[in-house]
Design an enzyme around this catalytic site. Structure first.
Site, PDB file in Angstrom:
ATOM      1  N   ARG A  59       0.834  -1.206   0.000  1.00 27.65           N
ATOM      2  CA  ARG A  59       0.000   0.000   0.000  1.00 27.65           C
ATOM      3  C   ARG A  59       0.871   1.260   0.000  1.00 27.65           C
ATOM      4  O   ARG A  59       0.617   2.202  -0.751  1.00 27.65           O
ATOM      5  CB  ARG A  59      -0.921  -0.008   1.212  1.00 27.65           C
ATOM      6  CG  ARG A  59      -1.985   1.096   1.178  1.00 27.65           C
ATOM      7  CD  ARG A  59      -2.740   1.201   2.480  1.00 27.65           C
ATOM      8  NE  ARG A  59      -1.898   1.723   3.551  1.00 27.65           N
ATOM      9  CZ  ARG A  59      -1.433   0.991   4.560  1.00 27.65           C
ATOM     10  NH1 ARG A  59      -1.711  -0.297   4.643  1.00 27.65           N
ATOM     11  NH2 ARG A  59      -0.667   1.546   5.489  1.00 27.65           N
ATOM     12  N   SER A 116      19.187  23.973  12.338  1.00 25.03           N
ATOM     13  CA  SER A 116      20.507  23.856  12.950  1.00 25.03           C
ATOM     14  C   SER A 116      20.484  24.584  14.281  1.00 25.03           C
ATOM     15  O   SER A 116      19.810  25.618  14.436  1.00 25.03           O
ATOM     16  CB  SER A 116      21.570  24.458  12.027  1.00 25.03           C
ATOM     17  OG  SER A 116      22.789  24.641  12.722  1.00 25.03           O
ATOM     18  N   LYS A 150      19.941  27.539   7.908  1.00 25.50           N
ATOM     19  CA  LYS A 150      20.027  26.202   7.318  1.00 25.50           C
ATOM     20  C   LYS A 150      18.644  25.587   7.108  1.00 25.50           C
ATOM     21  O   LYS A 150      17.745  25.737   7.915  1.00 25.50           O
ATOM     22  CB  LYS A 150      20.848  25.265   8.222  1.00 25.50           C
ATOM     23  CG  LYS A 150      22.314  25.634   8.375  1.00 25.50           C
ATOM     24  CD  LYS A 150      23.117  25.301   7.128  1.00 25.50           C
ATOM     25  CE  LYS A 150      23.218  23.806   6.902  1.00 25.50           C
ATOM     26  NZ  LYS A 150      23.952  23.121   7.988  1.00 25.50           N
ATOM     27  N   ASN A 160      18.213  21.876   6.374  1.00 22.01           N
ATOM     28  CA  ASN A 160      18.839  20.581   6.157  1.00 22.01           C
ATOM     29  C   ASN A 160      17.823  19.553   5.628  1.00 22.01           C
ATOM     30  O   ASN A 160      16.714  19.459   6.153  1.00 22.01           O
ATOM     31  CB  ASN A 160      19.446  20.069   7.463  1.00 22.01           C
ATOM     32  CG  ASN A 160      20.528  20.995   7.997  1.00 22.01           C
ATOM     33  OD1 ASN A 160      21.249  21.606   7.223  1.00 22.01           O
ATOM     34  ND2 ASN A 160      20.625  21.097   9.315  1.00 22.01           N
ATOM     35  N   ARG A 168      18.645 -29.820   8.058  1.00 24.13           N
ATOM     36  CA  ARG A 168      18.360 -28.778   9.046  1.00 24.13           C
ATOM     37  C   ARG A 168      19.664 -28.059   9.327  1.00 24.13           C
ATOM     38  O   ARG A 168      20.688 -28.694   9.586  1.00 24.13           O
ATOM     39  CB  ARG A 168      17.801 -29.382  10.352  1.00 24.13           C
ATOM     40  CG  ARG A 168      16.442 -30.033  10.211  1.00 24.13           C
ATOM     41  CD  ARG A 168      15.306 -29.025  10.149  1.00 24.13           C
ATOM     42  NE  ARG A 168      15.116 -28.358  11.409  1.00 24.13           N
ATOM     43  CZ  ARG A 168      14.451 -28.894  12.451  1.00 24.13           C
ATOM     44  NH1 ARG A 168      13.940 -30.104  12.340  1.00 24.13           N
ATOM     45  NH2 ARG A 168      14.311 -28.231  13.563  1.00 24.13           N
TER      46      ARG A 168
END
Length: 455
Positions: free
Chosen positions: A129, A276, A282, A284, A315
Site C-alpha cells: 500500500r 541547525s 540552514k 537541512n 536442518r
C-alpha cells in the site's frame, strides 16, 4: 538508546514504520506461533487424525494463552527456539486428552517458519500500500512537471536539458517494477513450512502431504513442492526485494539532496527542512537523509541475509538465527523509507524559476550535442565537433551564448542550419513520450487509467 534503533521509543519512528513495527513485537510474534499451532490442530481434525474436541480445545487455549515471556526467554536460550518453552506453557492448560494432539507430527522449525511467513504477509500488505501510494505521488509529480525545464546532469555536471517531469518519471519506474516483482515474490513466499523432523513427515506416515495441504488451507497459504527447512532462496528473495525498494528510494533521496544544495536550489524539503542549533539559515534535508540511512543499512543487512542461506543438510545450524536478525529489520527499514518518501513528496517544493535560471545560466552549453548534429548537416561531422568545442570554451568563459557564438563564426556557411530549433525546450528528444510510458506502466500495474489530458 536501545541496541537496535528500530525498537527504540525515541529513534524508532525514524527507522521503522509504525504499522510494520507493530507486527514485530514479542506479543505479535508469539500470537503467530500460537495461530500456527491452532491451525495445525484444526487441519488434523478435518482429516480425522485427531479428535475434533482436541482441536477445539487447542484452538481455544491458543487464543487465550498469555505466555510468560521471561520463562520463554530462559527456554529460548536453552533450546535455541521459542516453540519448546511455549508448548511447555500451553500443554498443561489443555484437557488431558488433548495434550498428546498438540504439535502432532510437527517440528519447531515448521511452526517458526510458517509464523515468519504470516508476519511477512501482513508486513508486505502494508508495504504494498505504501509503495503504491508513493508511486501515485510520483506519477502526479511527473504529470504536473512534464514541461518544467531543468538541467539534466551526468557525472554531476550539466549535460542536456530535461524536464523535472522526466526526473520524477525516472524515480517512478523502478518502484513500478518493484510492485511487479512483489506480485511474483508473493506466489513463492506465501507457502506453509511443514516437513517434520527431517523433512519427510515420517511421523504422519503416508498422510503427511494431506496434513501439510490442510494446514496451508487453514492459513490461506499454499503448499510448496518440498519442505524448505534449508532451502532459503525465497527468504533471500524477500530480503533482496526489500533492499531493492530501499535502494530505489535512496536514489530519489540522493537526487533531492543534490538538487536542494544552496548553489543549486531547484528543490527543497517542505516544512522548512531541518534546523541547525547554531545556523538559523540552514534548511537541512533531514527526511532525505533518513531515507538514505535506511538504504545504506539495508544493503549491509542483505549481505548477511545472503550468507545465512548457506545451510547444512536437512536442518541448518546458525543461518536461521541470522535471518531473525536481518529480515525483520529490513521490513522495518523499508516501511520507514516508504513513509519518509511519502512525507518528502507530499511537501516537496519545486522551484521551476530556479530550474529555468540554471538552464539559462549555462549560456547554451547544454545545446552542444544538438548543435553538433545540426551543423553536421552542412559540414563534415568532425569539423562540426571542432567548431562547437571551440565555441563552447568561449561560452564557458562568459563570452556569450553558445548558439550565437557558433552562428556568428559560421556566417553564411550556417545558412542551412535551423537555428530557431536550437533552444533547450525544443531539443528534448522523446522526453514527454518517456514520461507517458512510465505513467502508462504505473497505471497498468496499479489498475489505473491514465488521464487523457496528459501531458
Amino acid at each position: 538508546m536501545s541496541l537496535t534503533l528500530l525498537d527504540s521509543a525515541l529513534f524508532g519512528p525514524m527507522f521503522a514504520h509504525p504499522e510494520v513495527a507493530a507486527l514485530y513485537t514479542d506479543a505479535a510474534y508469539l500470537r503467530r506461533l500460537l495461530d500456527v499451532e491452532a491451525a495445525l490442530a484444526r487441519a488434523q481434525a478435518r482429516l480425522g487424525l485427531i479428535p475434533q474436541a482436541s482441536a477445539d480445545a487447542i484452538t481455544a487455549r491458543c487464543a487465550d494463552l498469555r505466555p510468560d515471556v521471561a520463562r520463554l526467554g530462559e527456554g529460548l536460550l536453552r533450546d535455541g527456539v521459542p516453540v519448546v518453552a511455549l508448548l511447555a506453557q500451553l500443554r498443561p492448560t489443555l484437557p488431558p486428552a488433548a495434550r498428546e494432539h498438540l504439535h502432532y507430527g510437527a517440528t519447531s522449525q515448521d511452526i517458526v517458519d510458517t509464523a515468519f511467513v504470516l508476519g511477512a504477509r501482513d508486513a508486505l500488505a502494508a508495504l504494498r500500500r505504501l509503495l503504491g501510494d508513493v508511486g501515485d505521488q510520483l506519477a502526479a509529480l511527473a504529470r504536473a512537471h512534464a514541461h518544467t525545464l531543468m538541467p539534466g546532469r551526468t557525472h554531476s555536471q550539466q549535460a542536456l536539458p530535461v524536464t523535472f517531469g522526466l526526473k520524477a518519471a525516472g524515480w517512478l519506474a523502478p518502484l513500478t517494477r518493484h510492485l511487479e516483482r512483489l506480485n511474483e515474490l508473493e506466489t513463492r513466499l506465501y507457502v506453509v513450512s511443514f516437513g517434520g523432523a527431517a523433512g519427510t513427515l515420517a511421523a504422519l506416515g503416508e498422510r503427511g502431504l494431506e496434513v501439510a495441504a490442510a494446514l496451508a488451507d487453514e492459513l490461506r497459504l499454499t503448499l510448496p513442492p518440498t519442505p524448505w527447512h534449508t532451502g532459503r532462496d525465497t527468504v533471500l528473495e524477500l530480503a533482496a526485494w526489500l533492499t531493492g525498494v530501499c535502494t530505489s528510494l535512496g536514489k530519489l533521496a540522493q537526487d533531492v539532496i543534490l538538487l536542494a544544495q544552496s548553489e543549486v536550489g531547484e528543490l527543497a524539503e517542505g516544512g522548512g527542512g531541518g534546523g541547525s542549533s547554531t545556523m538559523p539559515q540552514k534548511r537541512n534535508p533531514i527526511t532525505s537523509e533518513l531515507i538514505l540511512a535506511a538504504a545504506g543499512t539495508a544493503s549491509g543487512l542483505l549481505a548477511a541475509a545472503a550468507r545465512s542461506g548457506v545451510q547444512e543438510h536437512e536442518r541448518g545450524t546458525h543461518g536461521w538465527q541470522v535471518e531473525w536478525l536481518t529480515v525483520p529489520q529490513l521490513l522495518g527499514l523499508t516501511g520507514a523509507a516508504l513513509g519518509h518518501t511519502a512525507r518528502l513528496l507530499g511537501g516537496l517544493q519545486v522551484d521551476a524559476g530556479r530550474m529555468a535560471h540554471n538552464v539559462a545560466a549555462s549560456n547554451g552549453l547544454m545545446l552542444a550535442e544538438s548543435l553538433s548534429f545540426a551543423l553536421s548537416r552542412v559540414m563534415p561531422r568532425e569539423e562540426a565537433g571542432r567548431v562547437v568545442k571551440a565555441a563552447a570554451l568561449r561560452a564557458a568563459a562568459g563570452e556569450g551564448h553558445l548558439v550565437d557564438l557558433v552562428r556568428a563564426d559560421l556566417g553564411a556557411r550556417g545558412a542551412g542550419v535551423a537555428w530557431a530549433d536550437l533552444t533547450e525546450s525544443r531539443t528534448l528528444g522523446v522526453n514527454n513520450e518517456l514520461i507517458g510510458r512510465a505513467l502508462d506502466h504505473h497505471g497498468r500495474v496499479r489498475g489505473h487509467v491514465r488521464p487523457q489530458e496528459y501531458p
